[in-house]
Design a protein around this motif. Structure first.
Motif, PDB file in Angstrom:
ATOM      1  N   GLY A 191       0.794  -1.226   0.000  1.00 44.73           N
ATOM      2  CA  GLY A 191       0.000   0.000   0.000  1.00 44.73           C
ATOM      3  C   GLY A 191       0.824   1.273   0.000  1.00 44.73           C
ATOM      4  N   LEU A 199      -0.221   5.265  -1.149  1.00 45.17           N
ATOM      5  CA  LEU A 199      -0.189   6.285  -0.096  1.00 45.17           C
ATOM      6  C   LEU A 199       0.728   7.430  -0.519  1.00 45.17           C
ATOM      7  CD1 LEU A 199       0.002   3.987   3.074  1.00 45.17           C
ATOM      8  CD2 LEU A 199      -1.987   5.290   2.278  1.00 45.17           C
ATOM      9  N   SER A 256      -0.993   9.514  -3.162  1.00 48.97           N
ATOM     10  CA  SER A 256      -2.095  10.354  -2.688  1.00 48.97           C
ATOM     11  C   SER A 256      -1.610  11.439  -1.723  1.00 48.97           C
ATOM     12  CB  SER A 256      -3.193   9.488  -2.071  1.00 48.97           C
ATOM     13  OG  SER A 256      -2.650   8.598  -1.129  1.00 48.97           O
ATOM     14  N   ASP A 316       1.015  11.422   0.755  1.00 46.67           N
ATOM     15  CA  ASP A 316       1.757  11.177   1.992  1.00 46.67           C
ATOM     16  C   ASP A 316       3.254  11.124   1.668  1.00 46.67           C
ATOM     17  OD1 ASP A 316       2.934  10.173   4.327  1.00 46.67           O
ATOM     18  OD2 ASP A 316       1.107   9.067   4.852  1.00 46.67           O
ATOM     19  N   GLU A 319      -2.923   5.259   8.150  1.00 46.21           N
ATOM     20  CA  GLU A 319      -4.318   5.019   8.501  1.00 46.21           C
ATOM     21  C   GLU A 319      -4.736   3.673   7.915  1.00 46.21           C
ATOM     22  OE1 GLU A 319      -8.556   6.774   7.281  1.00 46.21           O
ATOM     23  OE2 GLU A 319      -6.916   8.255   7.259  1.00 46.21           O
ATOM     24  N   GLU A 374      -7.503   1.810   7.215  1.00 48.44           N
ATOM     25  CA  GLU A 374      -8.495   1.627   6.147  1.00 48.44           C
ATOM     26  C   GLU A 374      -7.942   2.047   4.786  1.00 48.44           C
ATOM     27  OE1 GLU A 374     -11.648   0.171   5.763  1.00 48.44           O
ATOM     28  OE2 GLU A 374     -10.678  -0.688   7.533  1.00 48.44           O
ATOM     29  N   LYS A 375      -7.314   3.216   4.813  1.00 50.36           N
ATOM     30  CA  LYS A 375      -6.744   3.789   3.591  1.00 50.36           C
ATOM     31  C   LYS A 375      -5.623   2.894   3.050  1.00 50.36           C
ATOM     32  CE  LYS A 375      -5.273   8.400   2.281  1.00 50.36           C
ATOM     33  NZ  LYS A 375      -4.796   9.693   2.775  1.00 50.36           N
ATOM     34  N   ALA A 376      -4.797   2.403   3.961  1.00 57.47           N
ATOM     35  CA  ALA A 376      -3.670   1.564   3.551  1.00 57.47           C
ATOM     36  C   ALA A 376      -4.171   0.226   3.000  1.00 57.47           C
ATOM     37  CB  ALA A 376      -2.730   1.341   4.731  1.00 57.47           C
ATOM     38  N   GLU A 420      -7.096  -0.379   1.519  1.00 56.37           N
ATOM     39  CA  GLU A 420      -7.652  -0.095   0.194  1.00 56.37           C
ATOM     40  C   GLU A 420      -6.515   0.033  -0.839  1.00 56.37           C
ATOM     41  OE1 GLU A 420     -10.809   0.402  -0.977  1.00 56.37           O
ATOM     42  OE2 GLU A 420     -10.304   1.305  -2.932  1.00 56.37           O
ATOM     43  N   ALA A 421      -5.465   0.746  -0.469  1.00 57.59           N
ATOM     44  CA  ALA A 421      -4.315   0.922  -1.367  1.00 57.59           C
ATOM     45  C   ALA A 421      -3.658  -0.423  -1.682  1.00 57.59           C
ATOM     46  CB  ALA A 421      -3.302   1.877  -0.748  1.00 57.59           C
TER      47      ALA A 421
END
Lengths: 286, 286
Positions: free
Chosen positions: A152, A156, A159, A161, A225, A227-229, A231-232
């Motif tokens: 991920g 990240l 987007s 980071d 985070e 959830e975000k990771a 999904e990635a």
């Protein structure tokens, strides 16, 4: 239509064997060669803000990652460069060379051309002298589903980071790990540069099996985070880690860090935490 | 700046050995591999009116010609296709496959990508198991300067002479001839796809020699206007014939049709009919 659908159009022309792995396979009397070619364009493949050196590095890294995914040692890289402006050449070539050097391949030149959009095509040759390539076909019911590294990071970075920007721009193909998996008895392998989910579907389809994975076991960056990771990792892409399959009793001989994220099952369903996993990832669309 | 000038920029980075032949050389224990990659774009490389099948054929033929110019047998071709519209895929792949089949190479797939301008990059691997590649360095004073086939046909086709249209669009690389030259003791070789004159300069520069050729000995199509055909042969390009160098006493063992057009001399001048030959040919410009 996406690139996997197009592949289905040309499979009858090329033969299924030709179109089903990260690399083509070329048996010689002194070993087995694996070969791969990757085309990258500035607008669709290189995030804005990458340096020319990183563009050169990445162009080579994607091909070396394909070679790693067969369990082979990269030996030679050729680079065809469609250049929009000549000032970029030396940066690109330096990055390409650095990546070759790190993974033990010779940078052997290539082709130079003028083009309105920067276009890079790297082609690599890898060799195996002590065995046969690990393919996408070969995963067996009961095998452990494993990945290298943490997933991920590339998305990240993309987007915004900044901690993961370098992970995105300077991917580190898993050459040593791919060879270790092959020699330990890995049954199937590919890189997850298009995302974990679509890669699981690719292997399942080639091997004729189902899979169940557990989200909690997917290795993610600890400081991101969750959830975000996740999904990635599942649906993003750009991570040049290896997804591999290996009998449980062979995992103890593996001398690399890795994570077991699930098991190969009968049937053709792919589930995560007991629910169907979405089949999506990075695809070129026409 | 043209592509030969750019090559001079990256030579110090790649090493001279890497950038000085039609192919890179990769010695293995079971033979010597030669590898080459060529990038072609629709607007600059494919004459209007070519079919998709011919575009596929030509993309492979340019690479097989590079392999032929080292005296090697082509064994595998990879093709990266940047496609502007999906309808073109099957025609291109069929043409590519036909060319592979004719010259004994396996078409082993490659990469698919979307691109605004059709872009094709073919990469080929050739092998020599009974000797070493013929390079551009190696021409000796006294060697005969020779070519295969008849020259100038591609440019005659491009300039509207329908009799030569197929010569332009479906080049026939000289694989058999390249191997014959190598086994007979050829000292230097390259293909003349950028034109005869610039190719003579390339070999002279690599080998550190001069040359004298005779215009009357250059094989031209008999039914074409002589002046126009000579200009096309010398400065045009698109002919995938071989230019090779061989000691006079070895010419009798050559079992292929060829023409002797001159002799290698001391110094560095290249003359035709006693006058300096212009150094120009097909070059990509930035």
């Amino acid at each position: 239509m996406d690139d996997r659908a197009l592949l289905n159009i040309i499979r009858p022309v090329c033969g299924r064997e030709t179109c089903s792995d990260d690399c083509a396979i070329l048996p010689l009397s002194c070993g087995t060669l694996v070969t791969s070619t990757d085309m990258l364009h500035e607008r669709s493949d290189f995030p804005q803000g990458m340096t020319d050196w990183q563009i050169g590095w990445m162009s080579v890294a994607v091909t070396i990652s394909d070679i790693a995914a067969m369990g082979a040692q990269p030996i030679q890289i050729l680079l065809a460069i469609g250049l929009n402006t000549e000032e970029r050449l030396s940066g690109i070539v330096s990055g390409a060379q650095a990546c070759c050097r790190k993974y033990g391949a010779t940078y052997a030149g290539g082709d130079l051309d003028a083009h309105t959009e920067l276009t890079l095509v790297s082609t690599g040759i890898g060799i195996i002298t002590d065995g046969t390539p690990v393919r996408r076909i070969g995963a067996h019911v009961g095998d452990c589903i494993c990945v290298t590294g943490t997933l991920g990071r590339a998305i990240l970075g993309l987007s915004g980071d900044k901690r993961y920007w370098k992970d995105l721009c300077e991917p580190q193909p898993r050459v040593h790990e791919g060879i270790a998996v092959r020699t330990a008895g890995g049954t199937a392998m590919m890189d997850i540069s298009d995302g974990l989910a679509i890669s699981l579907y690719d292997i399942a389809s080639e091997s004729g099996v189902g899979m169940e994975i557990s989200s909690i076991r997917i290795p993610l960056p600890l400081d991101a985070e969750r959830e975000k990771a996740l999904e990635a990792a599942l649906f993003g892409g750009g991570d040049f880690e290896l997804l591999f399959f290996i009998p449980e009793n062979a995992t103890s001989t593996l001398s690399i860090p890795f994570s077991i994220i699930g098991k190969v099952t009968e049937g053709s369903n792919i589930t995560m935490d007991g629910e169907m996993l979405q089949k999506r990832g990075y695809l070129h669309h026409w």
